[in-house]
Scaffold this motif. Structure first.
Motif, PDB file in Angstrom:
ATOM      1  N   ALA A  57     -25.240   3.675 -28.783  1.00 50.92           N
ATOM      2  CA  ALA A  57     -25.893   4.579 -28.099  1.00 50.92           C
ATOM      3  C   ALA A  57     -25.736   5.498 -26.930  1.00 50.92           C
ATOM      4  O   ALA A  57     -25.763   6.618 -26.774  1.00 50.92           O
ATOM      5  CB  ALA A  57     -27.590   4.290 -28.579  1.00 50.92           C
ATOM      6  N   PRO A  58     -25.605   4.533 -25.858  1.00 50.39           N
ATOM      7  CA  PRO A  58     -25.414   5.309 -24.381  1.00 50.39           C
ATOM      8  C   PRO A  58     -24.113   5.980 -24.365  1.00 50.39           C
ATOM      9  O   PRO A  58     -24.154   7.143 -23.963  1.00 50.39           O
ATOM     10  CB  PRO A  58     -25.341   3.845 -23.598  1.00 50.39           C
ATOM     11  N   THR A  59     -22.913   5.611 -25.016  1.00 45.92           N
ATOM     12  CA  THR A  59     -21.613   6.208 -25.000  1.00 45.92           C
ATOM     13  C   THR A  59     -21.715   7.378 -25.959  1.00 45.92           C
ATOM     14  O   THR A  59     -21.080   8.366 -25.885  1.00 45.92           O
ATOM     15  CB  THR A  59     -20.547   5.407 -25.275  1.00 45.92           C
ATOM     16  N   ARG A  60     -22.492   7.221 -27.154  1.00 42.10           N
ATOM     17  CA  ARG A  60     -22.457   8.501 -28.051  1.00 42.10           C
ATOM     18  C   ARG A  60     -23.311   9.503 -27.370  1.00 42.10           C
ATOM     19  O   ARG A  60     -22.952  10.562 -27.333  1.00 42.10           O
ATOM     20  CB  ARG A  60     -23.645   8.021 -29.286  1.00 42.10           C
ATOM     21  N   ALA A  61     -24.447   9.138 -26.405  1.00 42.24           N
ATOM     22  CA  ALA A  61     -25.114  10.339 -25.771  1.00 42.24           C
ATOM     23  C   ALA A  61     -24.309  10.884 -24.929  1.00 42.24           C
ATOM     24  O   ALA A  61     -24.303  12.003 -24.736  1.00 42.24           O
ATOM     25  CB  ALA A  61     -26.375   9.556 -25.199  1.00 42.24           C
ATOM     26  N   LEU A  62     -23.499  10.166 -24.114  1.00 44.05           N
ATOM     27  CA  LEU A  62     -22.381  10.486 -23.054  1.00 44.05           C
ATOM     28  C   LEU A  62     -21.506  11.574 -23.897  1.00 44.05           C
ATOM     29  O   LEU A  62     -21.107  12.656 -23.228  1.00 44.05           O
ATOM     30  CB  LEU A  62     -21.501   9.482 -22.438  1.00 44.05           C
ATOM     31  N   GLY A  63     -20.989  11.021 -24.974  1.00 39.88           N
ATOM     32  CA  GLY A  63     -19.875  12.136 -25.612  1.00 39.88           C
ATOM     33  C   GLY A  63     -20.567  13.269 -26.120  1.00 39.88           C
ATOM     34  O   GLY A  63     -19.769  14.435 -25.955  1.00 39.88           O
ATOM     35  N   PRO A 150     -24.940  -3.049  -5.326  1.00 39.78           N
ATOM     36  CA  PRO A 150     -25.801  -1.695  -5.907  1.00 39.78           C
ATOM     37  C   PRO A 150     -24.859  -0.516  -5.978  1.00 39.78           C
ATOM     38  O   PRO A 150     -25.002   0.155  -6.787  1.00 39.78           O
ATOM     39  CB  PRO A 150     -27.079  -1.915  -5.019  1.00 39.78           C
ATOM     40  N   LEU A 151     -24.259  -0.010  -4.567  1.00 37.70           N
ATOM     41  CA  LEU A 151     -23.531   1.217  -4.663  1.00 37.70           C
ATOM     42  C   LEU A 151     -22.422   1.301  -5.478  1.00 37.70           C
ATOM     43  O   LEU A 151     -21.770   2.360  -5.718  1.00 37.70           O
ATOM     44  CB  LEU A 151     -23.288   1.315  -3.144  1.00 37.70           C
ATOM     45  N   ALA A 152     -21.929   0.180  -5.816  1.00 39.04           N
ATOM     46  CA  ALA A 152     -20.599   0.067  -6.788  1.00 39.04           C
ATOM     47  C   ALA A 152     -20.909   0.247  -8.158  1.00 39.04           C
ATOM     48  O   ALA A 152     -19.883   0.082  -8.751  1.00 39.04           O
ATOM     49  CB  ALA A 152     -19.658  -1.023  -6.287  1.00 39.04           C
ATOM     50  N   ILE A 153     -22.179   0.159  -8.627  1.00 37.36           N
ATOM     51  CA  ILE A 153     -22.494   0.192  -9.984  1.00 37.36           C
ATOM     52  C   ILE A 153     -21.938   1.225 -10.822  1.00 37.36           C
ATOM     53  O   ILE A 153     -21.172   1.074 -11.951  1.00 37.36           O
ATOM     54  CB  ILE A 153     -24.092   0.183 -10.313  1.00 37.36           C
ATOM     55  N   LEU A 154     -22.009   2.300 -10.305  1.00 42.23           N
ATOM     56  CA  LEU A 154     -21.116   3.558 -11.208  1.00 42.23           C
ATOM     57  C   LEU A 154     -19.865   3.550 -11.129  1.00 42.23           C
ATOM     58  O   LEU A 154     -19.288   3.656 -12.215  1.00 42.23           O
ATOM     59  CB  LEU A 154     -21.738   5.018 -10.364  1.00 42.23           C
ATOM     60  N   PRO A 155     -19.129   3.294 -10.035  1.00 44.03           N
ATOM     61  CA  PRO A 155     -17.670   2.898 -10.220  1.00 44.03           C
ATOM     62  C   PRO A 155     -17.216   1.889 -11.041  1.00 44.03           C
ATOM     63  O   PRO A 155     -16.352   2.110 -11.956  1.00 44.03           O
ATOM     64  CB  PRO A 155     -17.440   2.510  -8.810  1.00 44.03           C
ATOM     65  N   VAL A 156     -17.949   0.839 -11.246  1.00 41.73           N
ATOM     66  CA  VAL A 156     -17.843  -0.442 -12.026  1.00 41.73           C
ATOM     67  C   VAL A 156     -17.919   0.251 -13.696  1.00 41.73           C
ATOM     68  O   VAL A 156     -17.181  -0.061 -14.447  1.00 41.73           O
ATOM     69  CB  VAL A 156     -18.886  -1.294 -11.795  1.00 41.73           C
ATOM     70  N   LEU A 157     -19.110   1.007 -13.762  1.00 39.71           N
ATOM     71  CA  LEU A 157     -19.445   1.424 -15.374  1.00 39.71           C
ATOM     72  C   LEU A 157     -18.191   2.271 -15.468  1.00 39.71           C
ATOM     73  O   LEU A 157     -17.920   2.467 -16.788  1.00 39.71           O
ATOM     74  CB  LEU A 157     -20.544   2.170 -15.281  1.00 39.71           C
ATOM     75  N   ILE A 162     -13.451   2.811 -19.216  1.00 41.34           N
ATOM     76  CA  ILE A 162     -11.954   2.864 -19.393  1.00 41.34           C
ATOM     77  C   ILE A 162     -11.378   1.661 -20.115  1.00 41.34           C
ATOM     78  O   ILE A 162     -10.659   1.590 -21.156  1.00 41.34           O
ATOM     79  CB  ILE A 162     -11.163   3.302 -18.197  1.00 41.34           C
ATOM     80  N   ILE A 163     -11.752   0.447 -19.622  1.00 40.58           N
ATOM     81  CA  ILE A 163     -11.285  -0.702 -20.066  1.00 40.58           C
ATOM     82  C   ILE A 163     -12.069  -0.957 -21.579  1.00 40.58           C
ATOM     83  O   ILE A 163     -11.147  -1.388 -22.637  1.00 40.58           O
ATOM     84  CB  ILE A 163     -11.769  -2.045 -19.317  1.00 40.58           C
ATOM     85  N   GLY A 164     -13.159  -0.534 -21.582  1.00 38.81           N
ATOM     86  CA  GLY A 164     -13.759  -0.655 -22.917  1.00 38.81           C
ATOM     87  C   GLY A 164     -13.414  -0.007 -24.164  1.00 38.81           C
ATOM     88  O   GLY A 164     -13.110  -0.266 -25.080  1.00 38.81           O
ATOM     89  N   ILE A 200     -17.309  -7.971 -21.571  1.00 36.94           N
ATOM     90  CA  ILE A 200     -16.061  -8.008 -21.202  1.00 36.94           C
ATOM     91  C   ILE A 200     -15.436  -6.970 -20.030  1.00 36.94           C
ATOM     92  O   ILE A 200     -14.705  -7.299 -19.271  1.00 36.94           O
ATOM     93  CB  ILE A 200     -15.051  -8.086 -22.364  1.00 36.94           C
ATOM     94  N   SER A 201     -15.860  -5.820 -20.536  1.00 38.24           N
ATOM     95  CA  SER A 201     -15.362  -4.484 -19.812  1.00 38.24           C
ATOM     96  C   SER A 201     -15.945  -4.787 -18.282  1.00 38.24           C
ATOM     97  O   SER A 201     -15.230  -4.368 -17.229  1.00 38.24           O
ATOM     98  CB  SER A 201     -15.776  -3.268 -20.360  1.00 38.24           C
ATOM     99  N   VAL A 202     -17.351  -4.810 -18.118  1.00 35.99           N
ATOM    100  CA  VAL A 202     -17.818  -4.668 -16.740  1.00 35.99           C
ATOM    101  C   VAL A 202     -17.324  -6.035 -16.087  1.00 35.99           C
ATOM    102  O   VAL A 202     -17.201  -5.760 -14.922  1.00 35.99           O
ATOM    103  CB  VAL A 202     -19.304  -4.872 -16.949  1.00 35.99           C
ATOM    104  N   THR A 203     -17.132  -7.213 -16.736  1.00 33.03           N
ATOM    105  CA  THR A 203     -16.480  -8.441 -15.972  1.00 33.03           C
ATOM    106  C   THR A 203     -15.209  -7.968 -15.311  1.00 33.03           C
ATOM    107  O   THR A 203     -14.827  -8.190 -14.249  1.00 33.03           O
ATOM    108  CB  THR A 203     -16.537  -9.587 -17.006  1.00 33.03           C
ATOM    109  N   THR A 204     -14.576  -7.421 -16.266  1.00 32.19           N
ATOM    110  CA  THR A 204     -12.993  -7.207 -15.889  1.00 32.19           C
ATOM    111  C   THR A 204     -13.051  -6.068 -14.838  1.00 32.19           C
ATOM    112  O   THR A 204     -12.221  -6.218 -13.888  1.00 32.19           O
ATOM    113  CB  THR A 204     -12.096  -6.636 -17.231  1.00 32.19           C
ATOM    114  N   ALA A 205     -13.802  -5.103 -15.096  1.00 27.79           N
ATOM    115  CA  ALA A 205     -13.823  -3.816 -13.850  1.00 27.79           C
ATOM    116  C   ALA A 205     -14.204  -4.479 -12.604  1.00 27.79           C
ATOM    117  O   ALA A 205     -13.857  -4.032 -11.609  1.00 27.79           O
ATOM    118  CB  ALA A 205     -14.856  -2.845 -14.505  1.00 27.79           C
ATOM    119  N   THR A 206     -15.132  -5.299 -12.663  1.00 28.55           N
ATOM    120  CA  THR A 206     -15.969  -5.842 -11.425  1.00 28.55           C
ATOM    121  C   THR A 206     -14.831  -6.728 -10.703  1.00 28.55           C
ATOM    122  O   THR A 206     -14.462  -6.601  -9.420  1.00 28.55           O
ATOM    123  CB  THR A 206     -17.006  -6.902 -11.750  1.00 28.55           C
ATOM    124  N   ALA A 207     -13.832  -7.523 -11.426  1.00 29.56           N
ATOM    125  CA  ALA A 207     -12.736  -8.073 -11.017  1.00 29.56           C
ATOM    126  C   ALA A 207     -11.617  -7.305 -10.344  1.00 29.56           C
ATOM    127  O   ALA A 207     -11.220  -7.638  -9.023  1.00 29.56           O
ATOM    128  CB  ALA A 207     -12.212  -9.114 -11.924  1.00 29.56           C
TER     129      ALA A 207
END
Length: 285
Positions: A57-63, A150-157, A162-164, A200-207
């Motif tokens: 639902a979140p990415t469907r709304a984004l689309g 906290p300030l990096a949440i948006l870049p991580v998402l 992209i990874i997702g 998986i995507s958030v974990t990989t993006a954070t790393a």
């Protein structure tokens, strides 16, 4: 062109340019993910696309939101001039924001430690069902989420999205069936699960964002992937919108309707047998 066709073009582009990845110090997996995601990114202008379904639902709304802002499907996100330029600019802004957020110095180590703990737990007691895999992913996500500034949440998402998309269009399409004591589990189904994909995507993006400067090449590769997507659409009967002089200019129909406002070779309809042949041909490369 169908989503799998765009994925095939991204995989082909990644394969052909792997020597460049080595030259710029990019990991082959990250390089391939950037190509595949870029080749799918333009279709994030409708709630029904593969990219919009990646997290439910979140990415469907984004689309849906992007589609409204872009003027509909195959409009601004398919402008062969401005779409790749804006994609690259947004990508670099995200990397700069991640760098400016700070606090990432120990994130890579923390994520690796959290991932190791989760991996050891899974090896000791493997999940017997898809629901078990979701719970394991939830545990991993919680372990990693506390390490993100906290300030990096948006870049991580953004990086995680992209990874997702890359995961959904590769591992989520060409999975295998694993036999367990509880029955058979399709790995592709697991990777298409919105929550597992998100974890998986958030974990990989954070790393990866532990060193944003090392990803300087990613916005360029993703932008090139956007170009391959638009070129792929241009050979279908729907074509692609004619480039605009400015990014805020609206695409307008020509004298005989929408067709005059589009360009392309227009060889076949999306989803027909020529589309399938091109898809398999690109995948074979």
């Amino acid at each position: 062109m169908m989503g799998t066709g765009h994925t095939a073009s991204g995989l082909a582009g990644a394969a052909v340019t792997l020597p460049i990845a080595s030259a710029v110090g990019a990991h082959p997996a990250a390089w391939t993910a950037a190509w595949v995601a870029g080749a799918m990114l333009s279709d994030l202008d409708t709630s029904g696309s593969h990219g919009a379904r990646v997290w439910g639902a979140p990415t469907r709304a984004l689309g849906g939101l992007i589609g409204k802002v872009a003027g509909g499907h195959r409009e601004d996100t398919h402008d062969i001039v401005w779409a790749p330029i804006l994609t690259a600019v947004i990508g670099w802004v995200v990397l700069v924001a991640a760098w400016a957020a700070g606090g990432f110095s120990g994130v890579g180590t923390a994520v690796a430690s959290a991932a190791r703990v989760q991996a050891e737990g899974l090896l000791a007691s493997p999940p017997r069902t898809a629901e078990g895999a979701v719970r394991a992913a939830a545990d991993a996500l919680v372990a990693v989420a506390t390490q993100v500034p906290p300030l990096a949440i948006l870049p991580v998402l953004v990086v995680a999205l992209i990874i997702g998309i890359a995961i959904r269009m590769t591992l989520g399409q060409a999975g295998v069936t694993v036999k367990t004591s509880a029955g058979r589990i399709s790995t592709s189904r697991v990777f298409r699960n919105p929550f597992v994909n998100f974890a998986i995507s958030v974990t990989t993006a954070t790393a990866l964002l532990a060193n944003p400067a090392a990803l300087w090449w990613a916005p360029i590769v993703i932008a090139i992937g956007v170009v391959t997507h638009i070129l792929g659409d241009s050979i279908t009967t729907e074509g692609a919108p004619r480039p605009k002089l400015t990014p805020w200019q609206k695409h307008t129909p020509g004298k005989d309707g929408k067709k005059d406002s589009e360009w392309g070779i227009r060889l076949f309809n999306t989803g027909t047998w020529p589309d399938l042949i091109i898809r398999f041909g690109l995948t074979a490369t």
